[in-house]
Design an enzyme around this catalytic site. Structure first.
Site, PDB file in Angstrom:
ATOM      1  N   SER A   1      38.427  52.092  45.679  1.00  0.00           N
ATOM      2  CA  SER A   1      37.459  52.080  46.781  1.00  0.00           C
ATOM      3  C   SER A   1      37.979  52.725  48.063  1.00  0.00           C
ATOM      4  O   SER A   1      37.193  53.063  48.935  1.00  0.00           O
ATOM      5  CB  SER A   1      37.027  50.650  47.071  1.00  0.00           C
ATOM      6  OG  SER A   1      38.129  49.908  47.531  1.00  0.00           O
TER       7      SER A   1
ATOM      8  N   HIS B   1      32.570  49.956  41.744  1.00  0.00           N
ATOM      9  CA  HIS B   1      32.231  51.121  42.575  1.00  0.00           C
ATOM     10  C   HIS B   1      31.795  52.324  41.734  1.00  0.00           C
ATOM     11  O   HIS B   1      31.439  53.353  42.287  1.00  0.00           O
ATOM     12  CB  HIS B   1      33.408  51.529  43.458  1.00  0.00           C
ATOM     13  CG  HIS B   1      33.573  50.664  44.667  1.00  0.00           C
ATOM     14  ND1 HIS B   1      32.753  50.765  45.773  1.00  0.00           N
ATOM     15  CD2 HIS B   1      34.448  49.660  44.929  1.00  0.00           C
ATOM     16  CE1 HIS B   1      33.132  49.878  46.678  1.00  0.00           C
ATOM     17  NE2 HIS B   1      34.155  49.194  46.187  1.00  0.00           N
TER      18      HIS B   1
ATOM     19  N   LYS C   1      26.510  45.932  44.529  1.00  0.00           N
ATOM     20  CA  LYS C   1      26.756  47.251  45.137  1.00  0.00           C
ATOM     21  C   LYS C   1      25.607  48.192  44.765  1.00  0.00           C
ATOM     22  O   LYS C   1      24.490  47.968  45.222  1.00  0.00           O
ATOM     23  CB  LYS C   1      28.139  47.752  44.726  1.00  0.00           C
ATOM     24  CG  LYS C   1      29.238  46.894  45.375  1.00  0.00           C
ATOM     25  CD  LYS C   1      30.639  47.424  45.189  1.00  0.00           C
ATOM     26  CE  LYS C   1      31.600  46.602  46.036  1.00  0.00           C
ATOM     27  NZ  LYS C   1      32.601  45.878  45.255  1.00  0.00           N
TER      28      LYS C   1
HETATM   29  C1  PLP Z   1      33.288  44.550  45.234  1.00  0.00           C
HETATM   30  C2  PLP Z   1      34.245  44.460  44.127  1.00  0.00           C
HETATM   31  C3  PLP Z   1      34.435  43.265  43.417  1.00  0.00           C
HETATM   32  C4  PLP Z   1      33.728  41.994  43.805  1.00  0.00           C
HETATM   33  O1  PLP Z   1      32.383  42.055  43.474  1.00  0.00           O
HETATM   34  P1  PLP Z   1      31.409  40.879  43.983  1.00  0.00           P
HETATM   35  O2  PLP Z   1      30.280  40.898  43.005  1.00  0.00           O
HETATM   36  O3  PLP Z   1      31.014  41.235  45.372  1.00  0.00           O
HETATM   37  O4  PLP Z   1      32.194  39.624  43.922  1.00  0.00           O
HETATM   38  C5  PLP Z   1      35.289  43.273  42.337  1.00  0.00           C
HETATM   39  N1  PLP Z   1      35.964  44.389  41.984  1.00  0.00           N
HETATM   40  C6  PLP Z   1      35.836  45.550  42.663  1.00  0.00           C
HETATM   41  C7  PLP Z   1      36.594  46.753  42.218  1.00  0.00           C
HETATM   42  C8  PLP Z   1      34.982  45.620  43.757  1.00  0.00           C
HETATM   43  O5  PLP Z   1      34.869  46.763  44.435  1.00  0.00           O
END
Ligand code: PLP
Length: 395
Positions: A183, A211, A242
């Site tokens: 990210s 992502h 996301k």
């Molecule tokens: C955002 C993210 C998470 C967490 O996801 P949530 O559903 O918000 O708990 C886990 N792993 C990665 C790589 C992320 O970018």
């Protein structure tokens, strides 16, 4: 007595403030979208949400959520295995399996839970987890919760991974785990090469697609589509928070027996509440939309290519990226903060990241492109970057 720890906490908080690491929260007073309104009373173009496909406030998803609310009520008041499973949850799990071409899927309240609950039920102290050094915090926590032997390889470094795989031959089972897209840089993990090494050294592969799902690959199926290796990754975790609508919810999808075991033994699944039906209902609609058309993926791709090209042409350095994340390198921590503040005054909302979130002297502004951005939004952002870049002598 609270007194002692209060003094201690106050001092620690002061340390955080004086190190310049205190996180303030900006208050948004409009729906999440490409343009948002904040409590400071200003409209800004938003370049720091994970709203890659622009679905956070999509009318079709709001309608589907309302529908679920009407037909199945507000809350489940239970975990899945007691009385927290509706037909909507089962349908959503099926849609996710179809989308990724996997055998079965299990829902969680968040991907943080999916990653937190995946290792402990599957692996024991006889086994090995081989984890990329830049993996998400939730993977790191999940690994900690299992008794398996831990190996860590340098980010996306296949030579180092091979060394660790050789060492891990001492254990019974092995699993390599990586984020699909990292990210802070936006680079895609070399999952094709990871799978080849897994084959050679008898290891499972797990990819966290938070992502990458919805974003990477021609139809948004993530890294397995990007590398044309569908079916080779054993475990995929992902989020509904996301690209896939941005509300809440996570999932683990993959081999049948693995998912079945998680349903029996995964603690965040067994001991935490079921997703609200409206979220499941909107999730179903979202995957239906993803199957009907790839227009949003195409728009996101075109937007990202346009933005990258103009930013590079203006003289900025960016990190190699194959996702919708564009890291504009400023190197200096102070500069990254001044730059972001100046952009905000121009109506462009971005975040500057610096150590320890990124390596020392690698401070940057991370721009997240969305399919909801119009050409006008992108042009305004590029103009603002050029204006501030010149005034701060970056370009
Ligand atoms: C955002 C993210 C998470 C967490 O996801 P949530 O559903 O918000 O708990 C886990 N792993 C990665 C790589 C992320 O970018």
């Amino acid at each position: 007595m609270y007194g002692n720890i209060r003094e201690y906490l106050k001092k620690e908080l002061d340390n955080i403030i004086s190190a310049g690491l205190y996180k303030e929260e900006r208050i948004i007073t409009s729906p999440q979208d490409s343009v948002i309104e904040t409590s400071e009373g200003k409209e800004v173009i938003n370049f720091c949400a994970n709203n890659y496909l622009g679905l956070s406030s999509h009318p079709a998803l709001i309608k589907a959520a309302e529908q679920g609310l009407k037909t199945h009520g507000y809350g489940m008041s239970s975990v899945r295995f007691i009385c927290g499973t509706t037909d909507l949850h089962k349908t959503l799990e099926k849609k996710i399996s179809e989308f990724f071409g996997t055998e079965n899927t299990i829902l969680y309240a968040a991907c943080f839970d999916a990653n937190g609950g995946v290792f402990e039920p599957l692996l024991t102290e006889d086994d090995a987890i081989i984890s990329d050094s830049l993996n998400h915090a939730s993977i790191i926590d999940g690994v900690r919760l299992s008794k398996a032997r831990r190996y860590r390889y340098e980010n996306a470094n296949m030579n180092d991974l091979e060394i660790k795989l050789k060492e891990a031959q001492a254990q019974r089972f092995r699993i390599i785990v990586t984020d699909g897209v990292f990210s802070m840089d936006g680079n895609v993990a070399p999952v094709n090469r990871i799978c080849a090494l897994a084959e050679k050294y008898d290891s499972l592969v797990m990819v966290d697609e938070c992502h990458s799902a919805g974003v990477v690959g021609k139809t948004g199926r993530g890294v397995t589509e990007h590398f044309n290796i569908r079916g080779q990754v054993d475990i995929i975790t992902g989020t509904l928070g996301k690209a896939f609508g941005g509300a809440i919810g996570g999932f683990t999808t993959g081999r049948k027996e693995i998912i079945e075991m998680l349903r029996q033994r995964s603690r965040p699944y067994l001991f935490s509440n079921s997703l609200p039906p409206m979220i499941a209902s909107a999730g179903i609609k979202m995957f239906d939309m993803m199957t009907e058309t790839n227009a949003l993926q195409k728009k996101l791709y075109d937007n990202t290519e346009y933005f990258k090209e103009k930013i590079i042409k203006a003289g900025f350095n960016i990190k190699q990226t194959q996702s919708a994340i564009v890291a504009i390198m400023l190197y200096d921590a102070r500069l990254s903060q001044d730059f972001a503040a100046a952009l905000l005054k121009e109506g462009i909302y971005v975040i500057g990241f610096y150590y320890p979130v990124v390596p020392k002297d690698q401070a940057r502004i991370r721009v997240q492109i969305s399919a909801a951005h119009t050409l006008d939004h992108l042009k305004k952002a590029i103009d603002a970057f050029i204006k501030i870049g010149k005034s701060l002598k970056v370009i």
